[in-house]
Design an enzyme around this catalytic site. Structure first.
Site, PDB file in Angstrom:
ATOM      1  N   ARG A 154       0.796  -1.224   0.000  1.00  0.00           N
ATOM      2  CA  ARG A 154       0.000   0.000   0.000  1.00  0.00           C
ATOM      3  C   ARG A 154       0.829   1.275   0.000  1.00  0.00           C
ATOM      4  O   ARG A 154       0.386   2.304  -0.512  1.00  0.00           O
ATOM      5  CB  ARG A 154      -0.948  -0.008   1.198  1.00  0.00           C
ATOM      6  CG  ARG A 154      -1.979  -1.133   1.117  1.00  0.00           C
ATOM      7  CD  ARG A 154      -3.036  -0.991   2.183  1.00  0.00           C
ATOM      8  NE  ARG A 154      -3.974  -2.110   2.151  1.00  0.00           N
ATOM      9  CZ  ARG A 154      -5.059  -2.186   2.910  1.00  0.00           C
ATOM     10  NH1 ARG A 154      -5.341  -1.214   3.775  1.00  0.00           N
ATOM     11  NH2 ARG A 154      -5.865  -3.225   2.831  1.00  0.00           N
ATOM     12  N   ASP A 206     -15.526  10.468   8.241  1.00  0.00           N
ATOM     13  CA  ASP A 206     -14.490   9.467   8.004  1.00  0.00           C
ATOM     14  C   ASP A 206     -13.145  10.167   8.085  1.00  0.00           C
ATOM     15  O   ASP A 206     -13.040  11.374   7.812  1.00  0.00           O
ATOM     16  CB  ASP A 206     -14.663   8.803   6.640  1.00  0.00           C
ATOM     17  CG  ASP A 206     -13.948   7.471   6.539  1.00  0.00           C
ATOM     18  OD1 ASP A 206     -14.593   6.432   6.778  1.00  0.00           O
ATOM     19  OD2 ASP A 206     -12.737   7.468   6.242  1.00  0.00           O
TER      20      ASP A 206
END
Length: 281
Positions: free
Chosen positions: A44, A151
């Site tokens: 990632r 979020d």
């Protein structure tokens, strides 16, 4: 790439570098990076290293920890945060919302309700809640029902605000609801304005101060606590209970449980669902 240039795709962070990355995640997002996640971190973060032209994880960590590293720290948290979501995921919650929570709240409060989708990802949960409300509440368009969706990932917040999804994502939405609550947006589908105007998407680190002043009648916080330490979880459960209005409902993830033996006033109200009794109950 010449022979002297490191191949980022083949580089793995050392144990020390993994430990430092884990510390950054814990400090700034409260997320526990479990042991054995080196390959996940590598896969990632290599895109971030490549985008920044960095040749080592050491240089990347130094950047993230620097005075000017906040933007990249947000990118790092975004890259290492798991965003798994679907429309009407864990459908039993939406059945409880439609058959139990909304009717009882409307009967007690009228048509002014405040809802929070915490850890909203790209908005599929938030719009599932609003579709359920629109199908349940009579004269929904004249009601005062508003939803806050938060979020930590700014990319997810932008997607939720836009409310645009591919047709394949919408397969989880029943056909009648697709027809009623989505409209064509090029090759994709967009949530209709009458629902999007009810939702406010905001970036929020759940472990930081919460700027919201009022209480919520309904809170969805599902499958987020599992990434936090037990200490952080216990603190957050207490904070959620404090901001939940009397008579309000809390929906949590399928593998999550609110500890009720710590002085909590919440009571079970369904599968991974809790209710804060109204005053006098």
């Amino acid at each position: 790439m010449n022979a002297l240039t490191p191949n980022i795709s083949q580089m793995s962070p050392s144990d020390r570098e993994l430990s430092e990355i884990a510390a950054i995640l814990m400090t700034h997002a409260g997320i526990v990076l479990a042991p054995g996640k080196g390959s996940m971190v590598q896969s990632r973060l290599q895109k971030r290293l490549r985008a920044l032209g960095l040749s080592s994880y050491r240089a990347y960590i130094d950047l993230v920890n620097s005075v000017d590293g906040l933007p990249e720290r947000q990118e790092m948290i975004s890259a290492l945060t798991t965003n798994v979501t679907n429309f009407f995921r864990e459908n039993h919650h939406f059945e409880t919302l439609q058959k139990e929570a909304l009717p009882k709240l409307i009967a007690a409060r009228g048509k002014r309700l405040r809802i929070w989708s915490a850890g909203c990802s790209n908005g599929q949960e938030a719009y599932s809640i609003l579709m359920t409300a629109a199908e349940t509440v009579r004269e929904f368009d004249q009601s005062d029902i508003k939803l806050l969706a938060t979020d930590i990932d700014p990319v997810m917040i932008r997607r939720g605000t836009q409310g645009v999804y591919s047709s394949s994502i919408l397969e989880a939405v029943p056909a009648p609801l697709q027809k009623k609550y989505f409209q064509a947006a090029g090759a994709d589908q967009q949530v209709v304005d009458r629902l999007r105007k009810r939702a406010t998407f905001r970036e929020l680190n759940i472990h930081s101060d919460w700027p919201m002043k009022g209480q919520f009648d309904i809170i969805f916080c599902r499958n987020m606590m599992i990434y936090f330490s037990p200490e952080a979880q216990n603190l957050l459960w207490k904070r959620f209970e404090k901001i939940l209005a009397p008579g309000g409902w809390l929906f949590v993830g399928h593998s999550e449980r609110v500890p009720l033996d710590t002085g909590s006033k919440l009571v079970p109200a369904g599968i991974t669902t809790y209710r804060l009794p109204a005053e006098g109950q």
